[in-house]
Write a protein that holds these residues in place. Structure first.
Motif, PDB file in Angstrom:
ATOM      1  N   ASN A  44       0.856  -1.191   0.000  1.00 31.70           N
ATOM      2  CA  ASN A  44       0.000   0.000   0.000  1.00 31.70           C
ATOM      3  C   ASN A  44       0.890   1.239   0.000  1.00 31.70           C
ATOM      4  O   ASN A  44       1.970   1.230   0.585  1.00 31.70           O
ATOM      5  N   ILE A  45       0.423   2.298  -0.672  1.00 29.34           N
ATOM      6  CA  ILE A  45       1.167   3.558  -0.707  1.00 29.34           C
ATOM      7  C   ILE A  45       0.204   4.687  -0.356  1.00 29.34           C
ATOM      8  O   ILE A  45      -0.854   4.825  -0.973  1.00 29.34           O
ATOM      9  N   TYR A  85       3.681   2.290   2.701  1.00 30.59           N
ATOM     10  CA  TYR A  85       4.749   3.285   2.636  1.00 30.59           C
ATOM     11  C   TYR A  85       4.197   4.673   2.307  1.00 30.59           C
ATOM     12  O   TYR A  85       3.147   4.816   1.681  1.00 30.59           O
ATOM     13  N   ASP A  86       4.952   5.680   2.698  1.00 29.64           N
ATOM     14  CA  ASP A  86       4.605   7.082   2.455  1.00 29.64           C
ATOM     15  C   ASP A  86       5.201   7.549   1.126  1.00 29.64           C
ATOM     16  O   ASP A  86       6.379   7.318   0.855  1.00 29.64           O
ATOM     17  N   PRO A  91       4.377  11.750  -7.236  1.00 29.92           N
ATOM     18  CA  PRO A  91       4.467  10.630  -8.185  1.00 29.92           C
ATOM     19  C   PRO A  91       5.840   9.960  -8.277  1.00 29.92           C
ATOM     20  O   PRO A  91       5.910   8.725  -8.294  1.00 29.92           O
ATOM     21  N   PRO A  92       6.956  10.714  -8.315  1.00 26.91           N
ATOM     22  CA  PRO A  92       8.257  10.026  -8.364  1.00 26.91           C
ATOM     23  C   PRO A  92       8.489   9.138  -7.135  1.00 26.91           C
ATOM     24  O   PRO A  92       9.076   8.060  -7.257  1.00 26.91           O
ATOM     25  N   GLN A  97       8.359   3.676  -4.276  1.00 21.81           N
ATOM     26  CA  GLN A  97       7.747   2.796  -3.277  1.00 21.81           C
ATOM     27  C   GLN A  97       7.107   1.567  -3.915  1.00 21.81           C
ATOM     28  O   GLN A  97       7.146   0.467  -3.348  1.00 21.81           O
ATOM     29  N   ALA A  98       6.507   1.743  -5.093  1.00 23.67           N
ATOM     30  CA  ALA A  98       5.899   0.604  -5.793  1.00 23.67           C
ATOM     31  C   ALA A  98       6.970  -0.427  -6.166  1.00 23.67           C
ATOM     32  O   ALA A  98       6.767  -1.641  -6.003  1.00 23.67           O
ATOM     33  N   ARG A  99       8.101   0.042  -6.661  1.00 23.05           N
ATOM     34  CA  ARG A  99       9.205  -0.866  -7.006  1.00 23.05           C
ATOM     35  C   ARG A  99       9.705  -1.617  -5.769  1.00 23.05           C
ATOM     36  O   ARG A  99       9.993  -2.814  -5.835  1.00 23.05           O
ATOM     37  N   LYS A 100       9.781  -0.911  -4.668  1.00 31.06           N
ATOM     38  CA  LYS A 100      10.236  -1.529  -3.417  1.00 31.06           C
ATOM     39  C   LYS A 100       9.266  -2.632  -2.981  1.00 31.06           C
ATOM     40  O   LYS A 100       9.676  -3.732  -2.611  1.00 31.06           O
TER      41      LYS A 100
END
Length: 408
Positions: A44-45, A85-86, A91-92, A97-100
């Motif tokens: 989740n972000i 994650y925060d 967007p960057p 965070q999505a990659r992580k």
């Protein structure tokens, strides 16, 4: 004797094969990264910091709900590991965070990440990786595009559909209105604006001024003044909570009293109306699909009783006035429903198959008559809303349940 024993053994073996064949879910478990016999990893972000941090309560509520599910035995015996994650609404940072989550944490899916521009930034990546980007916390129309983006699905009603409802309301109640639009200068704001224009159709000239603002700005006061100066007597505020509250305050300060409509995403009593001031918020309009946690009319409602019990046990400090909490609870319930439907087939492909097979699912906190339905060619789970007006210290619903898709 040996022959008899051999025949019995053959019979038992045949019986076992027949049983397995008749119950394939029980016979074979299927997993992708992030799922096992004991655990389901969900990513989740959220904007826990930055200009949209008012929405952080959504992620916190979802975490609390998954804790409740785990305490009750999990999903088909598996505990949820929720990794949130925060991204500070940047967007960057969302991409990072999505990659992580996908490449380091190896989550099964990403659920409920917030924001239009932020989710837009990771949509192509999620679909290339074939990782579910499920129940995006944004009402952008683009999430309902199963042909081009089969791994991305929204949850709430579309912004464009909601805006069409507002257009119809203004044309009916004040056909000679001069509309001023305050909108966030990104995909979120433009989606609403396009829906409003589409809803007005040939009467698009009713809009006298479109006033964009950037989330990097400290305040929208100057924009509100310009809208009043343009002669607008109807204000459509396409804003996130911080700026919605500012606009309400500034309009009162300059003694401007237009028909004032705020987008559903900023209709939170605790997050917007209360900080702006109850007295100056009287008569403000919006539309909703979820129950108001602060409204006593729901005290006897079975679904809200479950919600209040959940808060008491798992999030006792939560402000039940905050619509984000009601939202997060319903979204988390929908995610749990999909995972329950998956059974022991916890592949990413099956997660999307089940997410696209929801039929009349009604989370506890959705308004009566509003249900979740999806199909392989329909990735828009919620398509209905009701208009509401702020009165006293709560929203007052009026009119019938209407389709946000058709705007009528």
């Amino acid at each position: 004797m040996i022959v008899v024993r051999f025949q019995v053994a053959v019979l038992f073996a045949a019986f076992a094969l027949c049983t397995a064949a008749s119950n394939p879910v029980q016979a074979q478990k299927s997993y992708d990264s992030g799922a096992s016999d004991t655990e389901i990893k969900i990513g989740n972000i959220m904007p826990y910091s930055g200009p949209a941090s008012a929405y952080a309560v959504i992620g916190k509520t979802e975490e609390a709900y998954f804790s409740k599910v785990n305490a009750e035995g999990g999903i088909n015996g598996r505990k949820i590991k929720f990794i949130s994650y925060d991204d500070a609404y940047s967007p960057p940072k969302t991409v990072e965070q999505a990659r992580k989550l996908v490449e380091s944490d190896n989550v099964l899916l990403i659920f409920g990440s917030l924001g239009t521009s932020t989710n837009s930034a990771i949509r192509k990546y999620m679909n290339e990786k074939k990782v579910p980007q499920l129940f995006v916390a944004s009402g952008a129309s683009k999430w309902n595009d199963p042909k081009q983006y089969p791994w991305t699905m929204g949850w709430q009603p579309s912004y464009a559909g909601e805006a069409k409802i507002y257009a119809k309301y203004i044309m009916k109640e004040k056909p000679d209105a001069k509309i001023g639009v305050l909108y966030q200068n990104d995909d979120f704001g433009k989606d609403y604006l396009n829906g409003l224009k589409e809803g007005l159709g040939a009467k698009g000239s009713m809009i006298v001024l479109e006033e964009p603002y950037d989330t990097s700005e400290p305040a929208v006061d100057e924009h509100v003044v310009r809208l009043k100066t343009a002669g607008a007597d109807a204000l459509v505020s396409i804003t996130t909570p911080k700026f919605a509250a500012q606009a309400i305050k500034k309009a009162a300060e300059i003694n401007w009293h237009p028909i004032h409509i705020i987008s559903n995403v900023s209709a939170s009593v605790g997050g917007v109306i209360e900080p702006a001031g109850f007295e100056i918020s009287q008569g403000i309009l919006s539309a909703t699909y979820i129950k108001d946690g602060s409204d006593p009319q729901w005290n006897a409602d079975d679904g809200m009783k479950k919600f209040y019990n959940f808060l008491a046990a798992y999030d006792p400090k939560a402000n039940k006035l905050d619509a984000g909490i009601v939202f997060g609870y319903a979204a988390a319930q929908t995610m749990v429903k999909v995972l329950q439907m998956c059974g022991d087939n916890l592949t990413r492909d099956n997660v999307m198959t089940q997410a696209a097979s929801l039929k009349d699912f009604a989370p506890d906190t959705l308004l009566p008559g509003i249900k979740i339905n999806t199909a392989p060619d329909d990735f828009a789970p919620i398509k209905q809303l009701r208009m509401m007006r702020f009165k006293g210290k709560a929203w007052e619903l009026f009119g019938e349940v209407i389709s946000s898709e058709l705007g009528h």
